[in-house]
Design an enzyme around this catalytic site. Structure first.
Site, mmCIF file in Angstrom:
data_model
loop_
_atom_site.group_PDB
_atom_site.id
_atom_site.type_symbol
_atom_site.label_atom_id
_atom_site.label_comp_id
_atom_site.label_asym_id
_atom_site.label_seq_id
_atom_site.Cartn_x
_atom_site.Cartn_y
_atom_site.Cartn_z
ATOM 1 C CG ASP A 1 14.609 1.742 4.707
ATOM 2 O OD1 ASP A 1 13.661 2.112 5.401
ATOM 3 O OD2 ASP A 1 14.550 1.639 3.467
ATOM 4 C CD GLU B 1 7.848 -1.599 6.518
ATOM 5 O OE1 GLU B 1 7.775 -2.218 5.433
ATOM 6 O OE2 GLU B 1 7.766 -0.355 6.591
#
Length: 364
Positions: A53, A264
Site C-alpha cells: 500500500d 478501496e
C-alpha cells in the site's frame, strides 16, 4: 529477516507417461501441472521487510514512501481481512527515482495510539509548513475502523499520534491531496474496510458477512468519501461528501459492476488541470481511474491504470518525480502469500487525449 521467494504460476503441459497394465506397457498422455515463475514488470523496492500500500510524496526534493508493514500473522484468514494484522509503520526515502530506498525505522506503533486496538492498514502523509502529518486507519476497541493522525517535525518520524481518532471518521485508506493551499482527504473501503456498514450514517452491526450490507447490483455503488482538512490538518474541515463515479453517459457506476465500481485505495493526482481519481476495484483486482474538473468530483470512468498483480489486493499511488509520472504499487513476488507483500514502481504515461496507458505488471 530473510524473505522467501516461492511465487509460482501453474501451467498445464501434456507429457508422455509410461504405464504398466496387465503386464503390458503402453504410451499414455496425461495433463500435469508444471510450475513456472512469472515474469514481472518491476522488481521489489524493499526486501528486508514486507511492505504494501505505498503512498508516495516528494517533500523538498526527496522521495518519501509511506507503506503499510505486513507481518506474519496467526490470525485466521477471513472475508474481513483479519489476517492483514499490521501493527506499525516504517518510512522509506529515496534521493532519486533510481536510488535504493532507505528504511528510517519504526515511525509509529499501534501501542503508541491510545484509541487503537489493531490492524494499522494503508496510511498516507502530508506536509504543511514545517510539520508532517501521518494519516492512518486502525480498529478501535470496538473493532470499528477509524482514521487517526500523527504529527512529526520530520518526514520520517517518529510521529506522535493524537489521543483520539478524527471526529466523525470511519473506514480505511486515507489519501491526502494538496491542491494549491487546500488539502483534501479521501477515504473508504468496502467489505473488511466497513464502508458499507455506514450507508445510513450510523454503523450497522448486522453480525453478517462483511459484504452483507452492500446495495443491490442495480443500485449505485457505494461511494468513497472526501472532505477538506481543517487548517490544523487534524480534523475534517467540513462535512464529508460522497464522491460520484459516473459512466460515460452520466449515470452512476452500479454496485454489480465489479469491473469498475469503487472498492478501496482512493488516490488523486492532477494533470493538465484535470483531477484523476484512481482506486482499486477489489475482487476484480484492477486499479481503475476516472477524471473530473473538481477535487470533489464527479469523476467520469475512463479505464484501467494497472492490471491485476500477483496477490489478492491491488493498491497504489501516483506521483510526478523530475517531470515524469510513476505508479507505486505492491504484489507478492517475494512471498507468494496474500498478506505478505512487497512494494514496486513503474513509469506511468498520460496519453495526448488525457487518458492513461494501461500497465501490465505481469509480462506475457
Amino acid at each position: 529477516m530473510n524473505l522467501k521467494s516461492i511465487s509460482r504460476v501453474a501451467l498445464l503441459a501434456t507429457i508422455p507417461l509410461f504405464a504398466i497394465s496387465c503386464g503390458e506397457s503402453k504410451d499414455t498422455e496425461e495433463e500435469v501441472e508444471v510450475s513456472e515463475a512469472p515474469k514481472f514488470l518491476s522488481k521489489p523496492l524493499v526486501s528486508h521487510i514486507y511492505t504494501a500500500d505505498p503512498s508516495v510524496h516528494v517533500f523538498d526534493g526527496t522521495i518519501y514512501i509511506y507503506p503499510s508493514h505486513d507481518v506474519e500473522s496467526v490470525v485466521e484468514e477471513d472475508d474481513s481481512g483479519a489476517h492483514f494484522n499490521m501493527r506499525d509503520y516504517h518510512v522509506f526515502s529515496m534521493t532519486d527515482i533510481n536510488a535504493e530506498p532507505v528504511d528510517h525505522g519504526r515511525a509509529l506503533d499501534v501501542d503508541d495510539v491510545k484509541w487503537a486496538k489493531r490492524q494499522m492498514w494503508a496510511p498516507d502523509a502530508a506536509k504543511k509548513g514545517d510539520k508532517y502529518y501521518l494519516y492512518f486507519p486502525a480498529k478501535d476497541f470496538d473493532d470499528i475502523f477509524r482514521l487517526g493522525v500523527a504529527v512529526s517535525d520530520s518526514p520520517t518520524g517518529p510521529f506522535t499520534a493524537q489521543p483520539e481518532p478524527m471526529k466523525g471518521s470511519y473506514s480505511i485508506d486515507p489519501a491526502v491531496f494538496q491542491d494549491g493551499e487546500e488539502y483534501y482527504i479521501y477515504w473508504g473501503g468496502i467489505w473488511g474496510g466497513q464502508l458499507q456498514k455506514w450507508r445510513t450514517g450510523e454503523y450497522l452491526s448486522t453480525g453478517k458477512s462483511p459484504y452483507a450490507d452492500e446495495p443491490e447490483d442495480d443500485e449505485p455503488a457505494i461511494s468513497p468519501m472526501v472532505a477538506k482538512l481543517s487548517d490544523d490538518m487534524l480534523e475534517f474541515g467540513e462535512e464529508p461528501k460522497k464522491i460520484a463515479i459516473l459512466d460515460q453517459d452520466g449515470t452512476p457506476i452500479k454496485a454489480g459492476d465489479h469491473e469498475r465500481r469503487f472498492f478501496e485505495a482512493a488516490w488523486v493526482h492532477k494533470h493538465n488541470d484535470k483531477y484523476y481519481f484512481s482506486y482499486s476495484t477489489g475482487d476484480t483486482h484492477n486499479i481503475a481511474y476516472a477524471i473530473g474538473d473538481s477535487p470533489y468530483g464527479p469523476f467520469t470512468y475512463q479505464g484501467v491504470v494497472l492490471k491485476p498483480v500477483q496477490g489478492w489486493t491491488n493498491h497504489h499511488s501516483i506521483v510526478k518525480i523530475d517531470g515524469k509520472w510513476y505508479i507505486f504499487y505492491h504484489d507478492t513476488e517475494l512471498s507468494g502469500e496474500t498478506h505478505l507483500r512487497n512494494i514496486k514502481m513503474a513509469e506511468l504515461e498520460h496519453l495526448a487525449d488525457g487518458t492513461i496507458k494501461t500497465i501490465e505488471p505481469i509480462l506475457k
